[in-house]
Design a protein around this motif. Sequence first.
Motif, PDB file in Angstrom:
ATOM      1  N   ARG A 163      71.374 -20.780  17.113  1.00 48.10           N
ATOM      2  CA  ARG A 163      70.956 -21.251  15.791  1.00 48.10           C
ATOM      3  C   ARG A 163      72.120 -21.888  15.042  1.00 48.10           C
ATOM      4  O   ARG A 163      71.962 -22.899  14.355  1.00 48.10           O
ATOM      5  CB  ARG A 163      70.382 -20.097  14.968  1.00 48.10           C
ATOM      6  CG  ARG A 163      69.028 -19.602  15.439  1.00 48.10           C
ATOM      7  CD  ARG A 163      68.345 -18.762  14.359  1.00 48.10           C
ATOM      8  NE  ARG A 163      69.187 -17.666  13.898  1.00 48.10           N
ATOM      9  CZ  ARG A 163      69.187 -16.450  14.435  1.00 48.10           C
ATOM     10  NH1 ARG A 163      68.391 -16.180  15.469  1.00 48.10           N
ATOM     11  NH2 ARG A 163      69.968 -15.503  13.953  1.00 48.10           N
ATOM     12  N   ASP A 179      72.691 -25.553  16.033  1.00 50.62           N
ATOM     13  CA  ASP A 179      71.691 -26.521  15.612  1.00 50.62           C
ATOM     14  C   ASP A 179      72.256 -27.364  14.449  1.00 50.62           C
ATOM     15  O   ASP A 179      72.983 -26.819  13.617  1.00 50.62           O
ATOM     16  CB  ASP A 179      70.429 -25.766  15.163  1.00 50.62           C
ATOM     17  CG  ASP A 179      69.176 -26.614  15.179  1.00 50.62           C
ATOM     18  OD1 ASP A 179      68.928 -27.251  16.208  1.00 50.62           O
ATOM     19  OD2 ASP A 179      68.473 -26.646  14.163  1.00 50.62           O
ATOM     20  N   ASN A 221      67.795 -23.708  21.462  1.00 52.61           N
ATOM     21  CA  ASN A 221      67.642 -23.903  20.020  1.00 52.61           C
ATOM     22  C   ASN A 221      66.731 -25.091  19.724  1.00 52.61           C
ATOM     23  O   ASN A 221      66.247 -25.772  20.635  1.00 52.61           O
ATOM     24  CB  ASN A 221      69.012 -24.061  19.346  1.00 52.61           C
ATOM     25  CG  ASN A 221      69.727 -25.345  19.731  1.00 52.61           C
ATOM     26  OD1 ASN A 221      69.228 -26.149  20.520  1.00 52.61           O
ATOM     27  ND2 ASN A 221      70.910 -25.545  19.163  1.00 52.61           N
TER      28      ASN A 221
END
Length: 268
Positions: free
Chosen positions: A103, A106, A123
């Motif tokens: 995450r 990202d 992700n």
Amino acid sequence: MTTVALDTGVGPLLRSWRERRRISQLELALRAGSSARHISFIETGRARPSEEMVLRLAEHLEVPVRERNALLVMAGYAPHYTETALDDPAMGALRDGLDRLLRGYDPYPAFVVDGTYTVVAANQGMTRLLDGVPDRLLAPPLNAMRLTLHPEGLAPRIRNLRAWRADLLTQMERQIALVRSAELRALYEEVAGYPLPPGADREEGRPAGPSVPFALPLVIEHDGRVLSFVASIATFNTPMDVTVAELAVETLLPADAETGAYLRSLVL
């Protein structure tokens, strides 16, 4: 060291690892705190190594964790390393850490694969890159090599497919040389046999400017744009579990400012 009469077993397997690493018996003995004579006796089956010696030699020969268990079994000992399923409750902290890592990366693409390139986590950046790939290729279990090189996967979008394909196949060949995996060998034969999609001969890449690229880029079409990435692979330090040892976090870093700006604009 116990003298035994063995013609086959752990000795020849250790010798094959030593020769693969291009290390002499003397050099291995010095690294392991033993003698060339002892190493020779182990390799020829004239001596049975202790469990500690098998692990010590495997460490200095950089034998993969799964193969270290195989060496121990061949020597008559129980496997030393566990193999815990990733969905086991004991792996909860590891899964949480990987999720946070993905995450955090990202909007740039990132994913985690196991020893046969099965995708175990990804992700949103990676999911976006897979837009338009047929559902049958996205059905679990996802395989990174199959998704990338299949003529109905990402392959038709990759501008420098020949170079990228050659790099991936070489990566697989190196891994096959390290592990005895029928599944990995079958995957290699499958993806190496995929036909190149129409237009693969063009080998168009985004101009790199006056300087030479610092790494082979993945140049890929996405939503009417041409994006450029460089890939990195991270593994765990000193793993004590076979599953963890075979996990790899793969990330795609923007290779130019345009790619980075475009990906960041998707989440603004």
